[in-house]
Design an enzyme around this catalytic site. Structure first.
Site, PDB file in Angstrom:
ATOM      1  N   ASN A   8       0.837  -1.204   0.000  1.00  0.00           N
ATOM      2  CA  ASN A   8       0.000   0.000   0.000  1.00  0.00           C
ATOM      3  C   ASN A   8       0.868   1.248   0.000  1.00  0.00           C
ATOM      4  OD1 ASN A   8      -2.789  -0.856  -0.002  1.00  0.00           O
ATOM      5  ND2 ASN A   8      -2.319  -1.841   1.953  1.00  0.00           N
ATOM      6  N   HIS A  11       5.302   4.830  -2.855  1.00  0.00           N
ATOM      7  CA  HIS A  11       6.729   5.105  -3.128  1.00  0.00           C
ATOM      8  C   HIS A  11       7.447   3.807  -3.514  1.00  0.00           C
ATOM      9  CE1 HIS A  11       6.296   9.065  -1.205  1.00  0.00           C
ATOM     10  NE2 HIS A  11       5.566   8.423  -0.305  1.00  0.00           N
ATOM     11  N   ASP A  68       9.264  -6.394   2.854  1.00  0.00           N
ATOM     12  CA  ASP A  68       9.239  -5.798   4.181  1.00  0.00           C
ATOM     13  C   ASP A  68      10.637  -5.271   4.463  1.00  0.00           C
ATOM     14  OD1 ASP A  68       7.402  -5.191   6.281  1.00  0.00           O
ATOM     15  OD2 ASP A  68       8.642  -6.393   7.607  1.00  0.00           O
ATOM     16  N   GLY A 149      10.179   7.939   3.714  1.00  0.00           N
ATOM     17  CA  GLY A 149      10.595   7.293   4.958  1.00  0.00           C
ATOM     18  C   GLY A 149      11.841   7.952   5.555  1.00  0.00           C
ATOM     19  N   TYR A 150      12.834   7.126   5.840  1.00  0.00           N
ATOM     20  CA  TYR A 150      14.061   7.594   6.490  1.00  0.00           C
ATOM     21  C   TYR A 150      15.105   8.108   5.490  1.00  0.00           C
ATOM     22  CZ  TYR A 150      12.098   5.023  10.459  1.00  0.00           C
ATOM     23  OH  TYR A 150      11.267   4.580  11.469  1.00  0.00           O
ATOM     24  N   LYS A 171      19.515   5.918  -6.198  1.00  0.00           N
ATOM     25  CA  LYS A 171      19.071   5.160  -5.006  1.00  0.00           C
ATOM     26  C   LYS A 171      18.723   3.719  -5.399  1.00  0.00           C
ATOM     27  CE  LYS A 171      15.511   4.410  -1.540  1.00  0.00           C
ATOM     28  NZ  LYS A 171      14.179   4.642  -1.006  1.00  0.00           N
TER      29      LYS A 171
END
Ligand code: ITT
Length: 191
Positions: A8, A11, A68, A149-150, A171
């Site tokens: 979901n 990105h 994950d 995110g981070y 990236k």
């Protein structure tokens, strides 16, 4: 070949589509009219990736995969790890998580961290796992606006930019997700 990506996170979807290239059509849950929450209740990256991919495979019968990902920080004994999404609390934003990590590491010299991603592919009912890791460090402040995110505070080893300062192809070429997903695509090419 068509594969359904059980996520979901828009990105991640964008990144995986870029990593996959032209040989694979990556379908989203929207593409198969499945607006659903995917359960993610386990306590390892491997088990969560399996749970997400299997859930969507069971619902659709479609060759499916999930990823994950966790950020493992040395000085925090590997936290937030599998709990990276909810690090600053239930319903928190990416920015809340970044603020929390900067606070927790405020007085700490050892900034070493690692992104680890586990991809689980369910193909014809069989399960395959692929892992990608990238070591780096947590910067002293946010830098850059790309990614999610981070990314604004993660600087991979050997680079002077954070992930959020890099163009997406850079990236994706070195990231935990890029490594894990490329292993999956290489595996599929040999099938
Ligand atoms: P799905 O489970 O729907 O795929 P999610 O956002 O919950 O999406 P994860 O549990 O795998 O995904 O990721 C946990 C968190 O780790 C995520 O919410 C981000 O904050 C962070 N994260 C994952 N991949 C990242 C990346 O490439 N760069 C920066 N942060 C990332």
């Amino acid at each position: 070949m068509k594969l359904l990506f059980a996520t979901n996170n828009s990105h991640k979807l964008r990144e995986i589509r870029e990593i996959a290239g032209k040989d694979y059509q990556i379908l989203s849950l929207n593409d198969v009219n499945m607006a659903t929450d995917i359960p993610e209740t386990r306590d390892t990256l491997e088990d969560n990736a399996r749970q997400k991919a299997q859930f969507i495979y069971d619902k659709t019968g479609f060759s499916s995969f999930a990823d994950d990902t966790g950020l493992e920080v040395d000085a925090l004994d590997g936290r937030p790890g599998v709990y990276s999404a909810r690090y600053a609390g239930e319903g928190c934003s990416f920015d809340d998580n970044v603020s929390k990590i900067l606070e927790e590491l405020d007085t700490i010299e050892n900034r070493k961290a690692c992104f680890r991603c586990v991809v689980c592919l369910i193909l014809d009912g069989n399960e395959y796992l692929f892992e990608g890791r990238i070591p780096g460090e947590i910067s002293r402040e946010r830098r850059g606006t790309d990614g999610f995110g981070y990314d604004p505070v993660f600087q991979p080893d050997g680079h002077i930019q954070t992930f959020a300062e890099m163009p997406p192809h850079l990236k994706n070429g070195i990231s935990h997700r890029g490594i894990a997903a490329s292993k999956m695509f290489r595996f599929l090419q040999k099938k």
